[in-house]
Design an enzyme around this catalytic site. Structure first.
Site, PDB file in Angstrom:
ATOM      1  N   LYS A 171      38.019 -27.541  -5.784  1.00 16.72           N
ATOM      2  CA  LYS A 171      39.333 -27.166  -5.248  1.00 16.72           C
ATOM      3  C   LYS A 171      40.440 -27.972  -5.917  1.00 16.72           C
ATOM      4  CE  LYS A 171      41.928 -27.048  -0.864  1.00 16.72           C
ATOM      5  NZ  LYS A 171      42.796 -28.224  -1.056  1.00 16.72           N
TER       6      LYS A 171
ATOM      7  N   TYR B 240      15.739 -28.938   4.982  1.00 17.16           N
ATOM      8  CA  TYR B 240      16.089 -28.301   3.704  1.00 17.16           C
ATOM      9  C   TYR B 240      16.654 -26.905   3.928  1.00 17.16           C
ATOM     10  CZ  TYR B 240      15.550 -26.653  -1.131  1.00 17.16           C
ATOM     11  OH  TYR B 240      15.772 -26.148  -2.386  1.00 17.16           O
TER      12      TYR B 240
ATOM     13  N   PHE C 126      14.969 -31.222 -12.476  1.00 17.39           N
ATOM     14  CA  PHE C 126      14.218 -30.239 -13.259  1.00 17.39           C
ATOM     15  C   PHE C 126      15.127 -29.123 -13.764  1.00 17.39           C
ATOM     16  CE2 PHE C 126      11.572 -26.232 -12.380  1.00 17.39           C
ATOM     17  CZ  PHE C 126      11.233 -26.059 -13.716  1.00 17.39           C
TER      18      PHE C 126
END
Length: 329
Positions: A105, A145, A11
């Site tokens: 990096k 989460y 989204f």
């Protein structure tokens, strides 16, 4: 500028792809389409500034050529998703972040982590400021989460301090707009889908819990401002206008002119009671604040949902065709 966006078919990620391409960036979108949608990016296939790589960023990833920016947005982000894919959620927050930081990096690129207001958990401080450490249940169902994002923030700061990677962290509060999945476990798309289908509106608890909803174009503008800033510590990006979930349900019933009835279900485990960003830092450091009113944003989102429902009714096999189109490229 050459920018990698992990989770770029999601989204928010897909809106970032569009935004950066308009800014002149070459965008490399990496997504395994676990929760992202091919139709979010199919309009970009064939654009010389866009490249899609179907890949799970929790596995080692390689990108040829120079890279200026790495934006790590890959992760299930709705309660239904991270409860269905708990291990994948933990892996993309840990291994996916490690691989994305490693790419930044190696390429000497700027890195931006998409974190979340969920790092604050069920907060005991209101509104939530960036210097608040949060109130999170690490072993609850939402912990996969919440803790994945907290770990991702810690790793991002470690790479900044130890490897001098040029990092950014955005803490994203509730966001809505076109390209949301209609039934993903979050209140706003669920309410809109149910209202348009004439189904009961399901409100959890008594609906007194609060949320703060930011329209996606405002969010993307804030993310870009953070990317080009010199701020390394986390920054809240969200709309501070707080609303109860019950009030939101009533507003959606009004704009959809639906005859659906509101029914109440038990509150999920560890569901936050309050959620409101303090955006003082974003105002000061980024000169950013949201511009789209909730009324305007809801109407724009409603138009998208109506079109999406009509498209499903007219072309039930369209999603599979778009998946194949993107996979081929």
């Amino acid at each position: 500028m050459r920018t990698v966006i992990t989770g770029g078919a999601g989204f928010i990620g897909s809106h970032l792809c569009d935004y950066l391409i308009e800014k002149g960036h070459e965008v490399i979108c990496i997504d395994n389409l676990l929760t992202g949608k091919a139709e979010n990016i199919v309009h970009l296939i064939g654009n010389s500034q866009f490249r899609f790589i179907k890949h799970n960023v929790s596995d080692y990833m390689y990108v040829d050529g120079h890279v200026d920016n790495v934006l790590h947005f890959a992760s299930p982000a709705s309660p239904l998703d991270y409860l269905e894919f708990p291990i994948q959620t933990l892996k993309v927050g840990s291994l996916g972040t490690l691989n994305s930081l490693g790419l930044a990096k190696a390429k000497k690129a700027r890195f931006l982590l998409a974190s979340t207001s969920e790092v604050y958990g069920d907060p005991q401080v209101h509104p939530q400021r960036e210097d608040y450490w949060g109130h999170v249940n690490p072993i609850g169902p939402r912990g996969v989460y919440d803790e994945a994002k907290r770990f991702a923030e810690a790793m991002t700061m470690a790479y900044h301090r130890y490897h001098q990677v040029d990092t950014r962290i955005v803490r994203i509060f509730n966001t809505y707009g076109p390209r949301m999945r209609m039934k993903d476990g979050r209140a706003l798309p669920n309410f809109m889908h149910q209202a348009l289908k004439g189904e009961h509106i399901t409100v959890f608890g008594n609906g007194s819990q609060t949320r703060s909803f930011c329209y996606v174009s405002d969010l993307v503008d804030g993310i870009y401002r953070l990317l080009v800033s010199h701020e390394h510590d986390p920054v809240n990006i969200g709309n501070p206008e707080e609303i109860t979930v019950l009030q939101l349900a009533k507003e959606i019933l009004a704009i959809t002119e639906s005859k659906s009835k509101i029914i109440f279900h038990p509150l999920p485990v560890d569901d936050p009671r309050i959620r409101q960003p303090d955006i003082s830092k974003a105002k000061k450091v980024l000169c950013w604040e949201p511009k789209v009113s909730r009324n305007d944003g809801l109407h724009k989102t409603l138009t998208y949902f109506k079109d999406a429902l009509q498209g499903l009714n007219d072309n039930p096999g369209d999603k599979e065709n778009k998946e194949n189109c993107v996979s081929i490229h």
